[in-house]
Design an enzyme around this catalytic site. Structure first.
Site, short mmCIF file in Angstrom:
data_model
loop_
_atom_site.label_atom_id
_atom_site.label_comp_id
_atom_site.label_asym_id
_atom_site.label_seq_id
_atom_site.Cartn_x
_atom_site.Cartn_y
_atom_site.Cartn_z
N SER A 355 0.84 -1.20 0.00
CA SER A 355 0.00 0.00 0.00
C SER A 355 0.87 1.24 0.00
O SER A 355 2.00 1.24 0.50
CB SER A 355 -0.89 0.02 1.23
N ASP A 356 0.33 2.32 -0.56
CA ASP A 356 0.91 3.62 -0.25
C ASP A 356 0.70 3.85 1.24
O ASP A 356 -0.08 3.15 1.89
CB ASP A 356 0.27 4.71 -1.11
N TRP A 357 1.37 4.85 1.77
CA TRP A 357 1.43 5.01 3.23
C TRP A 357 0.07 5.42 3.78
O TRP A 357 -0.43 6.51 3.50
CB TRP A 357 2.53 6.00 3.58
#
Length: 860
Positions: A355-357
């Site tokens: 995932s992106d953050w």
């Protein structure tokens, strides 16, 4: 990657949706959980192969039109909330590994540390399947005795700021855990590293060798610092000219972006670090990026936005990062269609999806394809996680199968083995959250990489106009006007993540896509050094705001060089009202007025532009005293030296535009969508479909100021002797599929169908001559554009090949560009595969998207 602080309104629909049966995600599943039009029902179901249809993504997109009458569009939200999965029991069967016996020299079995040599006309398709298979065997053996909790720990980050890197996974057994670190142009949040030219500058070189070399150097620096996973390259499309992070990527054409991503990844992983293809997918603006649904039809998704990610898989990329936004009403990190069906099934991706953050939105996201959550917590420092104990509980109660957890852990550890990071990999010497830690200065990773920075900066500079003003040759006097010529007032790192109004030369945008300058060479310093050699009188005026003084300072000077810029970045930082995306397409610091003030009093006004993307330059581009325009993009450490190399002819300009420069913001087909309340999810409807950037200008007969692919040289080139030949395949293992394609059939619905070697093997070879008809040695970028028959529904011209040549005055060189069957195909939404359109396919070769020199017909 994520901002330092983030506030989410998580509009997650209830799990208690109307479904009383379990669903199975099979190895060839296609999801109907996300349609391409806004929906009002929260019911979700997962389909099988037999249910795969155009319902997944419509053929025509959505009906609502986004206005193109202004550069910014206020748009009310129409979404009712994201689609989610019901709580149920989800079985899992691992995706089979696409395999095919390699056939050298076209398909060599390839180790990521030893990719095929770079070529201006690539004909080799690397086959990473054997290397992945070996890595999987090791990973399966490693986790064979791991507990559920240990396997979950492999997939779950330790939380924001709880490790040395911006993302970290913990050690588990013999697996030491991973350090994940930004950025696409270097190593973020540490010292003694190189600040490389931005992605957009690299794309402007149109030079595969330089793309590869930059990737290799960034990979080497990551490895020296002990980074396992480099969070780049970024390959979102420049759909919106104002898009805040466009400069991190490779422009507004999928083919150019795909080739740049491909070469960058081959280079990064040859340097020893795992590469990450990001942000998957449709993350083309910063405004409300966590609360907007990019509504994209199936054909557009495949032909435009997914293409660079497909090329990344062909480059053996280890990791893919899913994005913050929703795609057709389903969050990108919870989207079965894009993650499982396209990335893992259709592309045959063997690595892991992270995932992106804080972009993980659901504990059931492993069912839809997510393998790792970063940085681990739901929101930064929340102490909670969608994975962690939640994932453990869901596996133990049978909601998520043990087979799926094994698959997640295997993919992550396999990527580590794939890059041989089990073999004496360096310890981490990055301290992301304490920049003054001595650890950041323990390893100097710079080597001689300043050389490649300087070369890419020059090669990525585009000469837009030149009326005999350049190259400079021992001018008696010059004056530098504008703060962009100067060193930053408070040093090169005056703002955290470069997030402030630039007081000197703009050499990168802002946000997590940056790193810290070890040093920064400004044009003022570089030109001074050259002036010393030439005994030129040099004057300067760095005040952007006193126009009268600027004008007076250039009187009776042989050459007045005006430096202007335009900045943007990631949306967690707002600079002068620009919330990541640019408010407009004009130069900062009243740059237009500054240029006009200088041009009014000097008849040899040279304009140098450092910009994150296109600008509207109509107020002054045709001014008779503006004699040259140098589009310098974002040059990194050596920006001033690169610009000076161009101005004085040490490098003959060869760069080409990776996007269109329009005469008006309204000429672009897609506009920034703004507005909405804190709770709204915006609809961003990709109604232009395939017609982005130059494709729109061509189809609508709009005259740009400077077209895609444009760039001048200090010399001239002539094209001649065009020929195209069919490359007859040998007794190939999948000749039945080749013949099926030739007969108009579509690629099968199968694992790895889009990345299949037979589809990408060279099928046609276009040859022609390029002659340097000028007086100076220089490089040219020949470009090949396909023209499909009208029945195909394609744009008038579509880039499908380019190469680079360097030619001495009077010399003629032979050039070749190969085409694959994939290059000639379009996405068939009914048959869900790639097919050759019926009718005659023609092509043109030339110096830009509107400067065709030669034309031919593809043999039928």
């Amino acid at each position: 990657m994520a901002p330092w602080s983030l506030s989410f309104v998580l509009l997650l629909a209830s799990y208690a949706v109307a479904s009383n049966s379990s669903a199975t995600i099979s190895t060839v599943s296609a999801s109907a959980i996300n349609s391409s039009t806004p929906v009002t029902s929260s019911t979700a179901s997962l389909g099988s192969t037999s249910s795969m249809s155009t319902a997944n993504m419509s053929t025509s997109g959505v009906a609502t039109s986004v206005s193109t009458t202004s550069s910014m569009t206020s748009y009310l939200a129409t979404e009712t909330g994201p689609l989610t999965l019901p709580i149920s029991q989800y079985s899992f069967t691992p995706f089979p590994t696409p395999t095919l016996a390699p056939e050298p020299p076209i398909f060599p079995a390839t180790d990521p540390l030893y990719p095929p040599p770079v070529s201006a006309d690539p004909v080799v398709v690397p086959d990473f399947a054997p290397a992945w298979a070996a890595a999987y065997t090791k990973a399966i053996s490693m986790i064979s005795n791991f507990t559920i909790q240990q396997k979950v720990n492999i997939t779950t980050g330790v939380g924001w700021a709880n490790g040395l890197c911006v993302g970290n996974t913990p050690p588990v057994g013999d697996f030491p855990g991973l350090c994940l670190q930004d950025s696409p142009l270097g190593v973020r949040d540490t010292d003694f590293v190189t600040s490389f030219p931005a992605g957009i500058t690299t794309a402007s070189t149109w030079n595969r060798a330089l793309m590869r070399a930059r990737g290799l150097a960034i990979g080497q620096e990551n490895r020296m610092k002990g980074v396992n996973v480099a969070l780049g390259p970024m390959m979102n499309m420049g759909r919106i000219a104002q898009g805040g992070r466009n400069w991190e990527g490779f422009g507004a054409d999928p083919f150019l972006s795909g080739e740049a991503a491909y070469e960058t990844i081959l280079g990064l992983q040859a340097g020893g670090v795992q590469a990450t293809a990001k942000h998957y997918i449709n993350n083309e603006q910063e405004w409300k990026r966590t609360q907007e649904s990019s509504n994209v039809d199936d054909r557009t998704q495949h032909e435009i936005y997914a293409h660079p990610f497909m090329r990344s898989v062909m480059a053996g990329v280890s990791s893919v990062m899913c994005s913050y936004n929703l795609v057709n009403d389903t969050y990108a990190c919870n989207n079965n269609k894009t993650l499982n069906d396209i990335m893992k099934r259709e592309f045959g991706f063997q690595g892991f999806i992270q995932s992106d953050w804080a972009a993980t939105m659901d504990s059931l996201s492993p069912v839809t394809g997510l393998d790792m959550t970063m940085p681990g917590d739901v929101t930064f420092s929340s102490g909670t996680s969608y994975f962690g104990q939640n994932l453990t509980d869901m596996v133990m109660n049978g909601t998520i199968s043990m087979q799926r957890l094994d698959d997640m852990a295997t993919r992550i550890i396999s990527a580590w083995y794939f890059l041989h990071q089990d073999e004496g990999y360096p310890n981490v010497t990055v301290s992301s959250f304490n920049f003054y830690s001595p650890l950041n200065r323990e390893v100097n990773a710079q080597s001689d990489h300043y050389l490649i920075v300087r070369e890419i900066g020059a090669a990525g500079t585009v000469l837009l106009k030149n009326e005999g003003a350049l190259p400079l040759y021992k001018p008696k006097s010059i004056v530098l006007v504008g703060s962009d010529a100067a060193p930053p007032v408070s040093g090169p790192n005056e703002y955290s993540d470069q997030g402030g109004d630039p007081t000197g030369i703009l050499a990168m945008g802002w946000g997590s896509g940056t790193d810290n300058f070890t040093y920064l060479v400004s044009p003022y310093e570089a030109i001074q050094a050259r002036a010393r050699v030439d005994q030129t009188s040099v004057f300067w005026n760095f005040n952007d705001w006193n126009l009268a003084n600027a004008g007076n300072s250039v009187i009776d000077i042989e050459a007045a060089i005006v430096f202007v810029n335009s900045d943007s970045g990631e949306g967690y930082i707002t600079v002068d009202g620009n919330a990541g995306d640019r408010k407009n397409l004009t130069a900062w610091h009243q740059g237009d007025e500054l240029i006009l003030a200088v041009a009014a009093q000097n008849n040899n006004t040279i304009v140098v532009i450092n910009s994150v993307g296109p600008l509207i330059i109509e107020p002054w581009v045709d001014h008779p005293n503006v004699t040259a325009i140098v589009w310098a993009n974002l040059g990194g450490n050596e920006a001033g030296n690169s610009i000076t190399d161009i101005l004085y002819g040490a490098w003959n300009p060869s760069g080409k535009l990776p996007y269109t420069i329009a005469k008006s913001p309204m000429d672009y087909p897609a506009q920034l969508v703004t507005g909405g309340t804190a709770a709204d999810i915006l609809s961003i409807n990709y109604t232009e479909g395939l017609f982005i950037d130059y494709r729109w200008f061509d189809a609508q007969n709009i005259t740009p100021r400077y077209e895609f692919g444009f760039g001048l040289s200090y010399t001239t080139f002539e094209y001649s002797n065009l020929a195209i030949t069919t490359i007859l395949p040998a007794d190939y293992a999948q000749m039945d599929l080749v013949q099926n394609w030739e007969n108009g059939g579509a690629t099968p619905i199968a694992e790895g169908s889009t990345t299949a070697l037979w589809l990408h093997m060279p099928a046609y070879k276009v040859t022609f001559n390029v002659k340097n008809t000028g007086t100076l040695y220089g490089g040219e970028i020949p470009q090949l554009y396909i023209h499909h028959p009208p029945s195909a529904g394609e744009p008038p011209s579509v880039l499908k090949g380019f190469t680079n040549v360097e030619v001495s005055p009077g010399q003629t060189t032979s050039v070749s560009i190969t085409l694959s069957r994939y290059d000639l195909s379009i996405w068939d939404v009914v048959r869900q595969g790639w097919a050759k359109p019926g009718g005659t396919i023609t092509f043109s070769v030339g110096a830009s998207s509107r400067d065709f020199r030669l034309s031919g017909t593809v043999p039928s």
